[in-house]
Design an enzyme around this catalytic site. Structure first.
Site, PDB file in Angstrom:
ATOM      1  N   GLY A   1     -16.101 124.008  44.966  1.00 20.15           N
ATOM      2  CA  GLY A   1     -15.743 124.346  43.586  1.00 20.15           C
ATOM      3  C   GLY A   1     -15.336 123.128  42.774  1.00 20.15           C
ATOM      4  O   GLY A   1     -15.714 122.990  41.601  1.00 20.15           O
ATOM      5  N   CYS A   2     -14.603 122.237  43.390  1.00 18.55           N
ATOM      6  CA  CYS A   2     -14.132 121.035  42.683  1.00 18.55           C
ATOM      7  C   CYS A   2     -15.287 120.084  42.390  1.00 18.55           C
ATOM      8  O   CYS A   2     -15.324 119.451  41.335  1.00 18.55           O
ATOM      9  CB  CYS A   2     -13.037 120.352  43.490  1.00 18.55           C
ATOM     10  SG  CYS A   2     -11.589 121.419  43.710  1.00 18.55           S
ATOM     11  N   THR A   3     -16.231 120.011  43.306  1.00 16.79           N
ATOM     12  CA  THR A   3     -17.415 119.177  43.088  1.00 16.79           C
ATOM     13  C   THR A   3     -18.262 119.769  41.964  1.00 16.79           C
ATOM     14  O   THR A   3     -18.716 119.042  41.072  1.00 16.79           O
ATOM     15  CB  THR A   3     -18.233 119.044  44.391  1.00 16.79           C
ATOM     16  OG1 THR A   3     -17.399 118.427  45.380  1.00 16.79           O
ATOM     17  CG2 THR A   3     -19.480 118.204  44.188  1.00 16.79           C
TER      18      THR A   3
ATOM     19  N   ALA B   1     -16.446 118.991  38.652  1.00 23.30           N
ATOM     20  CA  ALA B   1     -16.524 117.576  38.294  1.00 23.30           C
ATOM     21  C   ALA B   1     -17.941 117.210  37.852  1.00 23.30           C
ATOM     22  O   ALA B   1     -18.128 116.468  36.875  1.00 23.30           O
ATOM     23  CB  ALA B   1     -16.097 116.707  39.474  1.00 23.30           C
TER      24      ALA B   1
END
Length: 149
Positions: A44-46, A49
């Site tokens: 999710g963070c990738t 970003a």
């Protein structure tokens, strides 16, 4: 969350992936997207970003400075930036001071287990340093449109 739109954004000092001291007050006169995310190199963070990376030019055209922040180390941030070709700094908040100032270090639950972690939240800060928007339901795949809408 005790922060409210129309109130001043808490100032902070913390280091980025290269050990440079970043202060929110250094960005007075600019619009800032300060996004808190749980962990470098997770799905999710990738996605989040990379959505900001892929739309970085549009965000810059709209006058935004992008700052990502998590409790990961400078070294972890540096690897994440290099792996994903991120064009914006990531702030290391290992001591959680910035998370605490913004109310993003919260109790979470997964599979019935309680633990402390980052609430994925984005704060839009205007040129005067005031909170102009708080996005609590972040769509990681379409985050840029949530910001630019």
């Amino acid at each position: 969350m005790s922060l409210e739109v129309g109130k001043p954004a808490p100032d902070f000092e913390a280091k980025d992936q290269d050990g440079n001291l970043i202060k929110l007050s250094d960005f007075k006169g600019k619009k800032v997207v300060l996004y808190f995310y749980p962990k470098d190199n997770t799905p999710g963070c990738t996605t989040q970003a990379c959505n900001l990376r892929d739309n970085y030019e549009a965000l810059q055209k709209a006058g935004y400075v992008i700052l990502g922040i998590s409790s990961d180390s400078e070294k972890s941030h540096k690897k994440f930036i290099e792996k994903q070709s991120l064009p914006f700094p990531l702030i290391a908040d290992e001591d959680l001071k910035v998370h605490e100032a913004y109310g993003t270090w919260v109790e979470k639950s997964m599979y019935g287990r309680q633990y402390m972690g980052t609430a994925r939240t984005t704060f839009i800060i205007d040129e005067a340093g005031m909170l102009s928007e708080i996005i609590q339901k972040v769509n990681t795949k379409d985050h840029t449109n949530q910001i630019l809408k």
